[in-house]
Design a protein around this motif. Structure first.
Motif, PDB file in Angstrom:
ATOM      1  N   CYS A  74     -17.578  10.420 -42.501  1.00 17.70           N
ATOM      2  CA  CYS A  74     -17.833  10.027 -43.891  1.00 17.70           C
ATOM      3  C   CYS A  74     -18.057   8.520 -44.013  1.00 17.70           C
ATOM      4  CB  CYS A  74     -16.669  10.444 -44.786  1.00 17.70           C
ATOM      5  SG  CYS A  74     -16.584  12.222 -45.085  1.00 17.70           S
ATOM      6  N   PRO A  77     -21.773   7.869 -40.968  1.00 16.55           N
ATOM      7  CA  PRO A  77     -22.482   9.120 -40.628  1.00 16.55           C
ATOM      8  C   PRO A  77     -23.493   8.991 -39.509  1.00 16.55           C
ATOM      9  CG  PRO A  77     -23.245   8.227 -42.731  1.00 16.55           C
ATOM     10  CD  PRO A  77     -22.050   7.417 -42.327  1.00 16.55           C
ATOM     11  N   ASN A  78     -24.007   7.787 -39.285  1.00 16.34           N
ATOM     12  CA  ASN A  78     -25.021   7.611 -38.246  1.00 16.34           C
ATOM     13  C   ASN A  78     -24.537   6.789 -37.069  1.00 16.34           C
ATOM     14  OD1 ASN A  78     -26.939   9.023 -39.790  1.00 16.34           O
ATOM     15  ND2 ASN A  78     -27.394   7.180 -40.958  1.00 16.34           N
ATOM     16  N   HIS A 284     -30.118  10.975 -39.919  1.00 17.43           N
ATOM     17  CA  HIS A 284     -29.056  11.946 -40.219  1.00 17.43           C
ATOM     18  C   HIS A 284     -28.439  12.443 -38.905  1.00 17.43           C
ATOM     19  CE1 HIS A 284     -30.740  12.021 -44.300  1.00 17.43           C
ATOM     20  NE2 HIS A 284     -31.921  12.182 -43.729  1.00 17.43           N
ATOM     21  N   SER A 286     -25.349  12.596 -37.573  1.00 20.72           N
ATOM     22  CA  SER A 286     -24.161  13.458 -37.573  1.00 20.72           C
ATOM     23  C   SER A 286     -24.499  14.875 -38.002  1.00 20.72           C
ATOM     24  CB  SER A 286     -23.088  12.871 -38.490  1.00 20.72           C
ATOM     25  OG  SER A 286     -22.577  11.672 -37.957  1.00 20.72           O
ATOM     26  N   VAL A 287     -25.303  15.007 -39.053  1.00 18.02           N
ATOM     27  CA  VAL A 287     -25.690  16.341 -39.520  1.00 18.02           C
ATOM     28  C   VAL A 287     -26.491  17.063 -38.441  1.00 18.02           C
ATOM     29  CG1 VAL A 287     -26.882  17.644 -41.319  1.00 18.02           C
ATOM     30  CG2 VAL A 287     -25.699  15.524 -41.902  1.00 18.02           C
ATOM     31  N   ALA A 291     -25.238  20.427 -36.672  1.00 21.65           N
ATOM     32  CA  ALA A 291     -26.048  21.630 -36.884  1.00 21.65           C
ATOM     33  C   ALA A 291     -26.376  22.307 -35.557  1.00 21.65           C
ATOM     34  CB  ALA A 291     -27.326  21.262 -37.640  1.00 21.65           C
ATOM     35  N   ILE A 339     -34.876  17.420 -44.157  1.00 22.53           N
ATOM     36  CA  ILE A 339     -33.444  17.333 -44.412  1.00 22.53           C
ATOM     37  C   ILE A 339     -32.931  18.614 -45.061  1.00 22.53           C
ATOM     38  CG2 ILE A 339     -33.807  16.190 -46.636  1.00 22.53           C
ATOM     39  CD1 ILE A 339     -30.861  15.757 -44.137  1.00 22.53           C
ATOM     40  N   TRP A 343     -29.910  20.794 -43.286  1.00 21.37           N
ATOM     41  CA  TRP A 343     -28.675  21.253 -43.936  1.00 21.37           C
ATOM     42  C   TRP A 343     -28.576  22.775 -43.912  1.00 21.37           C
ATOM     43  CZ3 TRP A 343     -24.363  18.862 -44.902  1.00 21.37           C
ATOM     44  CH2 TRP A 343     -24.353  17.478 -45.078  1.00 21.37           C
ATOM     45  N   LEU A 346     -27.334  23.729 -40.490  1.00 19.85           N
ATOM     46  CA  LEU A 346     -25.889  23.517 -40.367  1.00 19.85           C
ATOM     47  C   LEU A 346     -25.109  24.613 -41.084  1.00 19.85           C
ATOM     48  CD1 LEU A 346     -23.395  21.895 -39.590  1.00 19.85           C
ATOM     49  CD2 LEU A 346     -23.791  20.435 -41.584  1.00 19.85           C
TER      50      LEU A 346
END
Length: 411
Positions: A74, A77-78, A284, A286-287, A291, A339, A343, A346
């Protein structure tokens, strides 16, 4: 009709369940740190209440590890923004607790006489998820976001090597741990978090006095060296051959067959990250890693089940839907914002992994007539003999952890 519908949805066949009941855990370890940590693990399990189920110990450690990593994510994140020092300390604490609890779950199973193949499977399943978060947290803590290609390499190497450890087990029937393996990697990452907590994450970007490169490059060298050692040990498998007929796997399949599911995860991830017009990995990170990590965790769990049930592994899986959509979207010049699909990947991968694991655990519990998170009898009948006694199922590399870790990572 309800019973018929349930049977149609079953994941494990009756033959697989029968093979699972006959499964015996086999492990060889040459770890440097494990013998030194045995006194700590033995003391810790002696303080654990006898009514506490082994799988509950594992899942509590995993949840704590995930929560502390999500807090770190949080704030960075990158992996570019330096996270607060206290978040790095939390990650070090969370990983230490997870490592300790994951090392005593089998000892607890032995002292309560509740060892089972489900425990081994549950432990490896938790490790497959933990690998993603541990690798990502280490990269964020030492600010690897400034080098996106290195960040991608480190995280996906960790995920792939965890899978390869179970690939080797699927071929040989025995899980092998080298001198520098899971435990050593975990404590190295704990050290990284503690350095960031004490000196600040920015310390990793400072230049070394003589060499003139940043400190996190030193970390990359050591981690890559550890990866190389494990890759060499893994490649020995192809020279030695499998334990099945004519050098095949435990299921009688080709020793190369598990490469297909891994390729279907890592190769699309690399292509999507490199060809994205929106720089989806850089923006992005971390996402993206979480994922594809969930997809990798799903296929790793399927490989573990294939090994334990001596069954052929399925190559295609619904968890690959997200990566396939991302790939096709790029092919058609990104008609949907990347994006959004990331998401979706993920969310879809996470729910698919949790649904699969829950269903498999339910089927095994029903077959073995055991509970997942509860010891189904009172403390009067519990086996309170020494935690070092021999276990009929799940004796681990430490002589105690009924299903200790698997390789990998930065975990």
């Amino acid at each position: 009709m309800p019973i018929l519908a349930y049977k149609e949805q079953r994941i494990l066949s009756p033959q697989q369940l029968r093979k699972l009941s006959e499964h015996k855990y086999s492990c060889f370890s040459a770890s440097l740190l494990d013998p030194l940590l045995q006194p700590w693990w033995n003391w810790l399990v002696s303080q654990t209440p006898l009514w506490l189920a082994p799988n509950l110990i594992t899942i509590v450690g995993l949840i704590l590890n995930i929560v502390t990593t999500l807090i770190l994510i949080c704030y960075s994140p990158n992996g570019v923004e330096p996270p607060p020092r206290w978040t790095c300390f939390l990650c070090a604490l969370g990983l230490f607790v997870y490592q300790s609890l994951d090392s005593i779950d089998g000892k607890q199973a032995r002292r309560t006489n509740t060892s089972s193949p489900l425990g081994e499977l549950f432990d490896h399943g938790c490790d497959s998820i933990s690998t993603i978060f541990v690798a990502l947290s280490a990269c964020i803590s030492c600010q690897l976001g400034h080098y996106p290609n290195w960040l991608f390499f480190q995280c996906f190497c960790a995920i792939a090597l965890f899978y390869c450890a179970h690939w080797q087990t699927y071929v040989s029937g025995t899980m092998r741990f080298g001198r520098i393996d899971v435990t050593e990697a975990q404590f190295s990452i704990i050290a990284i978090h503690l350095v960031s907590a004490v000196l600040g994450p920015e310390i990793w970007l400072t230049k070394m006095p003589i060499v003139g490169v940043s400190w996190n490059y030193t970390i990359l060298v050591f981690i890559t060296f550890g990866y190389t050692l494990n890759i060499i040990n893994f490649l020995k498998m192809f020279i030695e051959g499998g334990s099945g007929k004519n050098g095949s796997s435990v299921a009688g399949t080709s020793v190369l067959s598990p490469s297909i599911p891994l390729t279907l995860v890592v190769l699309p991830a690399l292509m999507i990250a490199q060809k994205s017009p929106e720089n989806i990995f850089t923006e992005h990170a971390s996402v993206f890693i979480l994922a594809f990590g969930m997809v990798a965790a799903k296929i790793t769990n399927k490989l573990v089940i294939a090994h334990m049930t001596k069954a052929e592994m399925e190559y295609l899986d619904w968890s690959l839907l997200g990566p396939a959509l991302l790939f096709l979207n790029q092919y058609f010049n990104c008609i949907v914002p990347e994006i959004w699909l990331l998401w979706f990947t993920l969310a879809w991968g996470t729910q698919d992994l949790l649904r699969y694991c829950a269903q498999v655990c339910l089927e095994i519990c029903q077959h073995l007539r055991i509970d997942l998170f509860r010891i189904p009898y009172g403390p009067k009948v519990l086996n309170t003999s020494s935690v070092g006694s021999q276990s009929n199922v799940g004796a681990d590399k430490n002589g105690g952890t009924s299903h200790r870790k698997s390789k990998s990572k930065a975990h």
